[in-house]
Structures are given as structure tokens and as C-alpha cells.
Design a protein around this motif. Structure first.
Motif, mmCIF file in Angstrom:
data_model
loop_
_atom_site.group_PDB
_atom_site.id
_atom_site.type_symbol
_atom_site.label_atom_id
_atom_site.label_comp_id
_atom_site.label_asym_id
_atom_site.label_seq_id
_atom_site.Cartn_x
_atom_site.Cartn_y
_atom_site.Cartn_z
ATOM 1 N N ASP A 142 0.878 -1.150 0.106
ATOM 2 C CA ASP A 142 -0.026 -0.011 0.029
ATOM 3 C C ASP A 142 0.989 1.377 -0.087
ATOM 4 O O ASP A 142 0.576 2.113 0.680
ATOM 5 C CB ASP A 142 -0.963 0.047 1.170
ATOM 6 C CG ASP A 142 -1.873 -1.228 1.313
ATOM 7 O OD1 ASP A 142 -2.652 -1.389 0.088
ATOM 8 O OD2 ASP A 142 -2.085 -1.878 2.257
ATOM 9 N N TYR A 143 1.856 1.231 -0.760
ATOM 10 C CA TYR A 143 2.926 2.407 -0.736
ATOM 11 C C TYR A 143 2.231 3.637 -1.157
ATOM 12 O O TYR A 143 2.517 4.780 -0.389
ATOM 13 C CB TYR A 143 4.133 1.929 -1.799
ATOM 14 C CG TYR A 143 5.482 2.870 -1.464
ATOM 15 C CD1 TYR A 143 6.263 2.284 -0.863
ATOM 16 C CD2 TYR A 143 5.645 3.951 -2.250
ATOM 17 C CE1 TYR A 143 7.459 3.125 -0.473
ATOM 18 C CE2 TYR A 143 6.583 4.847 -2.149
ATOM 19 C CZ TYR A 143 7.682 4.239 -1.355
ATOM 20 O OH TYR A 143 8.860 4.972 -0.945
ATOM 21 N N ASP A 144 1.583 3.915 -2.167
ATOM 22 C CA ASP A 144 0.735 4.936 -2.642
ATOM 23 C C ASP A 144 -0.070 5.444 -1.433
ATOM 24 O O ASP A 144 -0.047 6.822 -1.165
ATOM 25 C CB ASP A 144 0.129 4.955 -3.776
ATOM 26 C CG ASP A 144 0.979 4.752 -5.002
ATOM 27 O OD1 ASP A 144 2.326 4.962 -4.836
ATOM 28 O OD2 ASP A 144 0.613 4.188 -6.146
ATOM 29 N N PHE A 145 -0.741 4.758 -0.658
ATOM 30 C CA PHE A 145 -1.626 4.933 0.369
ATOM 31 C C PHE A 145 -0.556 5.741 1.505
ATOM 32 O O PHE A 145 -1.163 6.872 1.892
ATOM 33 C CB PHE A 145 -2.470 3.845 0.975
ATOM 34 C CG PHE A 145 -3.247 4.213 2.047
ATOM 35 C CD1 PHE A 145 -4.319 4.845 2.317
ATOM 36 C CD2 PHE A 145 -2.573 3.728 3.400
ATOM 37 C CE1 PHE A 145 -4.967 5.302 3.597
ATOM 38 C CE2 PHE A 145 -3.049 3.922 4.576
ATOM 39 C CZ PHE A 145 -4.322 4.836 4.524
ATOM 40 N N TYR A 146 0.296 5.130 1.930
ATOM 41 C CA TYR A 146 1.146 5.720 3.085
ATOM 42 C C TYR A 146 1.876 7.062 2.462
ATOM 43 O O TYR A 146 1.939 7.763 3.188
ATOM 44 C CB TYR A 146 1.931 4.541 3.545
ATOM 45 C CG TYR A 146 1.192 3.335 4.175
ATOM 46 C CD1 TYR A 146 0.562 3.694 5.441
ATOM 47 C CD2 TYR A 146 1.467 2.281 3.894
ATOM 48 C CE1 TYR A 146 -0.218 2.626 6.079
ATOM 49 C CE2 TYR A 146 0.601 1.099 4.317
ATOM 50 C CZ TYR A 146 -0.186 1.483 5.402
ATOM 51 O OH TYR A 146 -0.907 0.510 5.911
ATOM 52 N N GLN A 147 2.317 6.997 1.245
ATOM 53 C CA GLN A 147 2.945 8.181 0.663
ATOM 54 C C GLN A 147 2.057 9.250 0.882
ATOM 55 O O GLN A 147 2.345 10.293 1.349
ATOM 56 C CB GLN A 147 3.664 7.994 -0.598
ATOM 57 C CG GLN A 147 4.320 9.092 -1.117
ATOM 58 C CD GLN A 147 5.116 8.463 -2.346
ATOM 59 O OE1 GLN A 147 6.276 8.453 -2.318
ATOM 60 N NE2 GLN A 147 4.444 8.185 -3.328
ATOM 61 N N ASP A 148 0.917 9.079 0.200
ATOM 62 C CA ASP A 148 0.051 10.249 0.188
ATOM 63 C C ASP A 148 -0.571 10.631 1.509
ATOM 64 O O ASP A 148 -0.851 11.816 1.917
ATOM 65 C CB ASP A 148 -1.523 9.730 -0.431
ATOM 66 C CG ASP A 148 -1.029 9.393 -2.022
ATOM 67 O OD1 ASP A 148 -0.112 9.849 -2.476
ATOM 68 O OD2 ASP A 148 -2.076 8.795 -2.828
ATOM 69 N N ASN A 149 -0.642 9.649 2.461
ATOM 70 C CA ASN A 149 -1.004 10.036 3.785
ATOM 71 C C ASN A 149 0.127 10.763 4.584
ATOM 72 O O ASN A 149 -0.291 12.023 5.085
ATOM 73 C CB ASN A 149 -1.160 8.698 4.532
ATOM 74 C CG ASN A 149 -1.651 8.657 5.972
ATOM 75 O OD1 ASN A 149 -0.848 8.996 6.959
ATOM 76 N ND2 ASN A 149 -2.854 8.649 6.173
ATOM 77 N N PHE A 150 1.201 10.466 4.231
ATOM 78 C CA PHE A 150 2.620 11.351 4.905
ATOM 79 C C PHE A 150 2.445 12.922 4.356
ATOM 80 O O PHE A 150 2.771 13.683 5.111
ATOM 81 C CB PHE A 150 3.692 10.818 4.680
ATOM 82 C CG PHE A 150 4.807 11.626 4.665
ATOM 83 C CD1 PHE A 150 5.563 11.582 5.990
ATOM 84 C CD2 PHE A 150 5.604 12.339 3.644
ATOM 85 C CE1 PHE A 150 6.586 12.698 6.234
ATOM 86 C CE2 PHE A 150 6.641 13.236 4.094
ATOM 87 C CZ PHE A 150 7.162 13.297 5.304
ATOM 88 N N ARG A 151 2.148 12.824 2.936
ATOM 89 C CA ARG A 151 2.356 14.314 2.188
ATOM 90 C C ARG A 151 0.961 15.266 2.721
ATOM 91 O O ARG A 151 1.240 16.389 2.717
ATOM 92 C CB ARG A 151 2.061 13.903 0.639
ATOM 93 C CG ARG A 151 3.372 13.316 0.252
ATOM 94 C CD ARG A 151 3.375 13.333 -1.220
ATOM 95 N NE ARG A 151 4.668 13.261 -1.858
ATOM 96 C CZ ARG A 151 4.783 12.716 -3.190
ATOM 97 N NH1 ARG A 151 3.767 12.188 -3.963
ATOM 98 N NH2 ARG A 151 5.951 12.443 -3.682
#
Length: 193
Positions: A168-177
Motif C-alpha cells: 500500500d505504498y501510495d496510500f502511506y505516501q499520500d497519507n504522509f504528504r
């Protein structure tokens, strides 16, 4: 937030940065015999953690991990966020991460006498394995999560969490951003007060 974020958010190479880094090793009330700047850093660390833990965006990430990792979802989220701070470092800091990390290691080595004794093995491992830079790789994340799992009192399953990051890389990256600019702004307000 984990080590890299706390160091970044400190903003200056002084005793407040040391306090921000060592705060997880200081439980309960802050002793009066701790130097004032270090106490300020401990307070900042606690404010960062409180803001992070209560933020709705962070809660989404923790909720995503909770079914498998239970209360360790918070720790994993913090480590994931350090990964994204490392991978997007150039957006937040003008100095390359490798140079920043080297300065941090040198500064902390010079100030070792101010650190709690039980933090010294962590500092030595951090330098030896270059944690701050290696947060930026999946292999480094895997090692971090495995080592963190070894330090927990109960079986955490964190040693498997890099698979969740990959899946779920994109989910966590978007969450961080979405979250991190709010945290930076919060810390800037705290420092200005």
C-alpha cells in the motif's frame, strides 16, 4: 514520528535537539536537574507526538495497520513516515540527507555525555548502520522494523510490516504528504510562541 522527523523538526543543532531525540528515554515528569534547553526539546518531542497521534490523517494510517499490528500500528506509522521524509528529503531541507545525517552523528557523538546511558547503544547502532539515510530504502526500512520488533515486550509482528508498506505504498505516501505539512506548521507555531 521517529528519529529522522524529530531531528528535522528540531531545526537547530543544540541541546534542544538532544532533548527532542532523547525524549522517548525520559518517562513521566521531566526532572528539574535536566538543563533547560534539553527540557525544551523533550517538551517539543511530546508536543510533536501528541499532535501526530491525534491528527485525523495519521489515524487513517494507523487504522489501516491496526487489524494486524494492534497498538504497534502507531510505531509502524512513525517509521513509515521517516521513510517518506527520507525519500522526499529534498522537498523539506536544502542540505542532502547524507550530509545532514553525518552532521547529526558527529553532533550527537560530541554530546554523548548528555544522553541517557540506555540511549547510547541506540545512538551507536544509528551511526554504525546509518539509520537516518537508510530509512529511505525498503531494505533499510525492513532492517529498522525487524530491529524495532526485537525491542518490544510482546510479539508485535513489525518484522513483517515492510510488506504492508510495499503493498500500500501510495496510500502511506499520500497519507504522509497530507499530514507532514500540518505538523511542520504546528511546530513552527510552537517555536514562535
Amino acid at each position: 514520528m521517529n528519529f529522522l522527523a524529530h531531528l528535522y523538526l528540531s531545526g537547530t543543532f543544540d541541546e534542544a535537539m538532544i532533548g527532542n531525540l532523547m525524549a522517548d528515554f525520559i518517562t513521566g515528569r521531566i526532572r528539574e536537574d535536566i538543563p533547560e534547553k534539553i527540557r525544551e526539546g523533550i517538551v517539543l518531542h511530546r508536543e510533536i507526538d501528541s499532535f501526530t497521534d491525534s491528527h485525523p490523517v495519521v489515524r487513517k494510517a494507523k487504522h489501516h495497520l491496526f487489524p494486524v499490528y494492534r497498538h504497534y500500528a502507531s510505531v509502524i506509522t512513525d517509521v513509515f513516515y521517516d521513510h517518506f521524509l527520507a525519500t522526499h528529503w529534498q522537498q523539506y531541507h536544502p542540505e542532502p540527507l547524507e550530509q545532514f545525517a553525518e552532521k547529526i552523528y558527529q553532533f550527537l557523538t560530541e554530546k554523548e555525555e548528555l544522553l541517557p546511558v540506555d540511549m547510547l547503544p541506540v545512538l551507536h547502532a544509528m551511526k554504525r548502520q546509518n539509520w537516518l539515510v537508510n530509512y529511505g530504502t525498503l531494505d533499510g526500512m525492513n532492517r529498522t522494523l525487524i530491529n524495532t520488533a526485537k525491542r518490544t515486550k510482546f510479539a508485535s509482528g513489525m518484522e513483517h510490516a515492510v510488506k504492508d508498506l510495499q503493498k500500500d505504498y501510495d496510500f502511506y505516501q499520500d497519507n504522509f504528504r497530507e499530514f507532514f505539512p500540518d505538523l511542520v506548521q504546528h511546530v513552527e507555531r510552537l517555536k514562535a510562541a
